[in-house]
Design a protein around this motif. Structure first.
Motif, PDB file in Angstrom:
ATOM      1  N   TYR A 127       2.272   8.327  -3.723  1.00 31.03           N
ATOM      2  CA  TYR A 127       2.934   7.030  -3.634  1.00 31.03           C
ATOM      3  C   TYR A 127       4.321   7.109  -4.238  1.00 31.03           C
ATOM      4  CZ  TYR A 127       0.862   6.703  -8.366  1.00 31.03           C
ATOM      5  OH  TYR A 127       0.464   6.946  -9.657  1.00 31.03           O
ATOM      6  N   VAL A 128       5.139   6.157  -3.837  1.00 31.55           N
ATOM      7  CA  VAL A 128       6.495   6.053  -4.342  1.00 31.55           C
ATOM      8  C   VAL A 128       6.745   4.606  -4.722  1.00 31.55           C
ATOM      9  CG1 VAL A 128       7.375   5.848  -1.977  1.00 31.55           C
ATOM     10  CG2 VAL A 128       8.947   6.425  -3.828  1.00 31.55           C
ATOM     11  N   CYS A 129       7.447   4.404  -5.834  1.00 33.98           N
ATOM     12  CA  CYS A 129       7.811   3.068  -6.303  1.00 33.98           C
ATOM     13  C   CYS A 129       9.323   3.051  -6.522  1.00 33.98           C
ATOM     14  CB  CYS A 129       7.110   2.737  -7.623  1.00 33.98           C
ATOM     15  SG  CYS A 129       5.305   2.854  -7.562  1.00 33.98           S
ATOM     16  N   ALA A 130       9.937   1.944  -6.149  1.00 39.18           N
ATOM     17  CA  ALA A 130      11.395   1.864  -6.250  1.00 39.18           C
ATOM     18  C   ALA A 130      11.842   0.421  -6.096  1.00 39.18           C
ATOM     19  CB  ALA A 130      12.039   2.736  -5.170  1.00 39.18           C
ATOM     20  N   PRO A 131      13.098   0.121  -6.430  1.00 38.23           N
ATOM     21  CA  PRO A 131      13.637  -1.223  -6.180  1.00 38.23           C
ATOM     22  C   PRO A 131      13.519  -1.599  -4.702  1.00 38.23           C
ATOM     23  CG  PRO A 131      15.092   0.001  -7.628  1.00 38.23           C
ATOM     24  CD  PRO A 131      14.065   0.981  -7.147  1.00 38.23           C
ATOM     25  N   VAL A 132      13.445  -2.889  -4.440  1.00 36.06           N
ATOM     26  CA  VAL A 132      13.162  -3.383  -3.084  1.00 36.06           C
ATOM     27  C   VAL A 132      14.105  -2.845  -2.011  1.00 36.06           C
ATOM     28  CG1 VAL A 132      13.033  -5.467  -1.662  1.00 36.06           C
ATOM     29  CG2 VAL A 132      11.987  -5.451  -3.933  1.00 36.06           C
ATOM     30  N   PRO A 133      15.424  -2.829  -2.202  1.00 33.55           N
ATOM     31  CA  PRO A 133      16.288  -2.323  -1.127  1.00 33.55           C
ATOM     32  C   PRO A 133      15.992  -0.866  -0.765  1.00 33.55           C
ATOM     33  CG  PRO A 133      17.573  -3.561  -2.722  1.00 33.55           C
ATOM     34  CD  PRO A 133      16.217  -3.367  -3.327  1.00 33.55           C
ATOM     35  N   LEU A 134      15.720  -0.041  -1.761  1.00 28.94           N
ATOM     36  CA  LEU A 134      15.378   1.357  -1.496  1.00 28.94           C
ATOM     37  C   LEU A 134      14.023   1.456  -0.807  1.00 28.94           C
ATOM     38  CD1 LEU A 134      16.493   2.956  -4.888  1.00 28.94           C
ATOM     39  CD2 LEU A 134      17.722   3.018  -2.718  1.00 28.94           C
ATOM     40  N   MET A 135      13.084   0.650  -1.252  1.00 31.21           N
ATOM     41  CA  MET A 135      11.744   0.686  -0.671  1.00 31.21           C
ATOM     42  C   MET A 135      11.761   0.272   0.795  1.00 31.21           C
ATOM     43  SD  MET A 135       8.741   1.605  -1.127  1.00 31.21           S
ATOM     44  CE  MET A 135       8.998   1.987  -2.863  1.00 31.21           C
ATOM     45  N   LYS A 136      12.574  -0.707   1.133  1.00 34.82           N
ATOM     46  CA  LYS A 136      12.655  -1.134   2.533  1.00 34.82           C
ATOM     47  C   LYS A 136      13.140   0.002   3.425  1.00 34.82           C
ATOM     48  CE  LYS A 136      13.308  -6.119   1.907  1.00 34.82           C
ATOM     49  NZ  LYS A 136      14.254  -7.272   2.051  1.00 34.82           N
ATOM     50  N   ALA A 137      14.128   0.750   2.949  1.00 35.30           N
ATOM     51  CA  ALA A 137      14.652   1.868   3.735  1.00 35.30           C
ATOM     52  C   ALA A 137      13.608   2.969   3.880  1.00 35.30           C
ATOM     53  CB  ALA A 137      15.917   2.418   3.079  1.00 35.30           C
ATOM     54  N   MET A 138      12.916   3.302   2.808  1.00 34.08           N
ATOM     55  CA  MET A 138      11.892   4.348   2.871  1.00 34.08           C
ATOM     56  C   MET A 138      10.734   3.937   3.774  1.00 34.08           C
ATOM     57  SD  MET A 138      11.709   6.038  -0.951  1.00 34.08           S
ATOM     58  CE  MET A 138      12.059   4.587  -1.921  1.00 34.08           C
ATOM     59  N   THR A 139      10.369   2.665   3.718  1.00 30.57           N
ATOM     60  CA  THR A 139       9.256   2.183   4.541  1.00 30.57           C
ATOM     61  C   THR A 139       9.577   2.284   6.024  1.00 30.57           C
ATOM     62  OG1 THR A 139       8.523   0.692   2.773  1.00 30.57           O
ATOM     63  CG2 THR A 139       7.738   0.223   5.002  1.00 30.57           C
ATOM     64  N   LYS A 140      10.824   2.023   6.395  1.00 27.71           N
ATOM     65  CA  LYS A 140      11.198   2.144   7.807  1.00 27.71           C
ATOM     66  C   LYS A 140      11.032   3.575   8.297  1.00 27.71           C
ATOM     67  CE  LYS A 140      15.232   0.073   7.370  1.00 27.71           C
ATOM     68  NZ  LYS A 140      16.559  -0.497   7.728  1.00 27.71           N
ATOM     69  N   ILE A 141      11.459   4.535   7.501  1.00 25.94           N
ATOM     70  CA  ILE A 141      11.296   5.942   7.891  1.00 25.94           C
ATOM     71  C   ILE A 141       9.818   6.290   7.986  1.00 25.94           C
ATOM     72  CG2 ILE A 141      11.800   8.339   7.267  1.00 25.94           C
ATOM     73  CD1 ILE A 141      14.238   7.235   5.705  1.00 25.94           C
ATOM     74  N   HIS A 142       9.058   5.843   7.007  1.00 28.05           N
ATOM     75  CA  HIS A 142       7.602   6.076   6.969  1.00 28.05           C
ATOM     76  C   HIS A 142       6.923   5.481   8.200  1.00 28.05           C
ATOM     77  CE1 HIS A 142       3.596   6.319   5.054  1.00 28.05           C
ATOM     78  NE2 HIS A 142       3.426   5.036   5.351  1.00 28.05           N
ATOM     79  N   GLN A 143       7.356   4.308   8.631  1.00 26.61           N
ATOM     80  CA  GLN A 143       6.773   3.654   9.808  1.00 26.61           C
ATOM     81  C   GLN A 143       6.875   4.533  11.045  1.00 26.61           C
ATOM     82  OE1 GLN A 143       9.137   0.091   9.979  1.00 26.61           O
ATOM     83  NE2 GLN A 143       7.582  -1.188   8.992  1.00 26.61           N
ATOM     84  N   TYR A 144       8.035   5.124  11.232  1.00 24.31           N
ATOM     85  CA  TYR A 144       8.271   5.904  12.444  1.00 24.31           C
ATOM     86  C   TYR A 144       7.729   7.331  12.341  1.00 24.31           C
ATOM     87  CZ  TYR A 144      11.326   2.092  13.841  1.00 24.31           C
ATOM     88  OH  TYR A 144      11.822   0.852  14.186  1.00 24.31           O
ATOM     89  N   ALA A 145       7.751   7.909  11.159  1.00 17.39           N
ATOM     90  CA  ALA A 145       7.360   9.311  11.013  1.00 17.39           C
ATOM     91  C   ALA A 145       5.870   9.494  10.760  1.00 17.39           C
ATOM     92  CB  ALA A 145       8.153   9.958   9.872  1.00 17.39           C
ATOM     93  N   ILE A 146       5.245   8.554  10.059  1.00 12.71           N
ATOM     94  CA  ILE A 146       3.874   8.754   9.575  1.00 12.71           C
ATOM     95  C   ILE A 146       2.928   7.638   9.992  1.00 12.71           C
ATOM     96  CG2 ILE A 146       2.430   8.965   7.499  1.00 12.71           C
ATOM     97  CD1 ILE A 146       4.102  11.436   8.020  1.00 12.71           C
TER      98      ILE A 146
END
Length: 391
Positions: free
Chosen positions: A248-267
């Protein structure tokens, strides 16, 4: 067809993992003792396995949300607060990933632009520099010193910062050295960063394997650091769950939103079965963590004493389950030492150079193996050193 013209230059430039090279050869040899792979020799505790089994029996085999099961994220939030005084919102500041490795990749891809520099203390885990390059960034290795206990100092960090610096990787407790940054060390680094826009990627996969009376401290818990920190952890080491691929990864909301988008498409999402097992690990696994850590601690002391006795000087690691002894006594380089030891004595260890150029003159030995296994390997290593002219 000329595939060299088809494959990307970045992919072709990647070097194979130096860890797997020796592990793969060792796997083809009879009576070979491998001390090379960083994987617990414990089975995943039964209550965790049972939770995974029951989730399958009940047909819980669908996708979860991209961020992971709500119950899973709530469990992570409770665990981090309880064990490390870290406080993250499970709804907006947390993402369940396919191991800590995916989390590292997501973090780098989410923030790096071509040419951005990433400071990477070495020796360190093998993936940071290659994943930085794949994301278009520029790895900036900082060679850590044995006399400093392989810790990153404030002076070393300050000297490595340039106008292009975007991120600092903090891989502590460290694979391969076993080095740990205590609160005073982290505070000194935080002071260097306080007036910059530099992010910190802190990989704390070995947080629970910190030895001694002082518990692990995360840089994200220090004043002013949470807003610039991407916190990565997982289940592989603490709960002996390497094959479950859960992190798991934890981060401030703006960073988390960007990581989640990549995760959505890749994984899409982390494995559902693993998440149900992870929920129980977080809720019921504290005792298992303590049992395994006590065993590792005993092996740690045994191995360090034995290596120092035979001339492979080794500072005492305070975390993870590796020792990083000097091989100067052998008169060999790291690669040559490992190759000769493997083929003459059938013992596999990893050259320090697999973890960066500054690892030359050292090897990594894992103590995630039984004492009987370690004892036999040490006997063979001692014979090898005698044949090299030592002793």
């Amino acid at each position: 067809m000329d595939y060299s013209k088809i494959l990307s230059a970045r992919a072709q430039a990647l070097k194979p993992s130096g860890i797997r090279k020796f592990f793969d050869v060792a796997g083809t040899m009879e009576n070979c003792i491998s001390l090379g792979v960083g994987e617990p020799d414990f089975k995943t505790p039964w209550m965790i396995r049972d939770a995974g089994i029951k989730s399958l029996e009940r047909g819980k085999t669908w996708y979860t949300s991209n961020a992971g099961l709500a119950q899973m994220r709530a469990g992570i939030a409770d665990y981090l607060a309880r064990r490390f005084e870290l406080h993250y919102d499970p709804e907006s500041e947390m993402l369940v990933t396919v191991g800590g490795s995916e989390a590292i990749d997501l973090a780098l891809r989410a923030v790096l632009e071509p040419g951005d520099e990433v400071i990477i203390p070495e020796p360190c885990y093998v993936s940071y520099a290659p994943l930085t390059s794949l994301a278009g960034g520029v790895p900036v290795p900082v060679a850590l010193k044995a006399e400093n206990g392989f810790r990153l100092t404030a002076e070393e960090l300050r000297a490595a910062i340039t106008p292009r610096t975007k991120m600092l990787v903090l891989p502590f407790p460290c694979n391969p050295t076993g080095a740990v940054l205590r609160e005073r060390h982290l505070a000194a680094l935080a002071e260097v960063l306080q007036d910059t826009d530099i992010l910190v990627l802190t990989d704390e996969i070995y947080a629970e394997l910190t030895y001694g009376t002082r518990r692990h401290v995360s840089i994200a818990s220090l004043p002013g650091m949470k807003e610039r920190t991407i916190y990565i952890n997982g289940f592989s080491k603490a709960y002996a769950m390497t094959g479950w691929r859960l992190g798991y990864v934890c981060a401030p909301v703006p960073l988390m939103k960007a990581m989640t988008k990549i995760h959505q498409y890749a994984i899409m999402c982390a494995p559902t079965t693993s998440q149900y097992a992870g929920i129980v690990a977080l809720r019921e696994g504290d005792e298992a963590i303590e049992t395994m850590r006590d065993e590792y601690d005993m092996r740690r002391k045994f191995l360090v004493n034995a290596l120092n006795r035979m001339g492979m000087t080794c500072f005492e690691p305070e975390g993870a389950f590796y020792v990083f002894p000097s091989i100067a006594v052998s008169g060999l380089g790291s690669e040559e030492f490992c190759e000769k030891l493997l083929f003459s004595k059938k013992v596999a260890v990893v050259p320090g150079t697999a973890f960066g150029d500054s690892g030359e003159g050292f090897v990594r030995i894992s103590y995630s193996y039984s004492v009987a296994h370690l004892s036999e390997a040490l006997g063979r290593i001692e014979e090898f050193l005698k044949e090299c002219g030592h002793g």
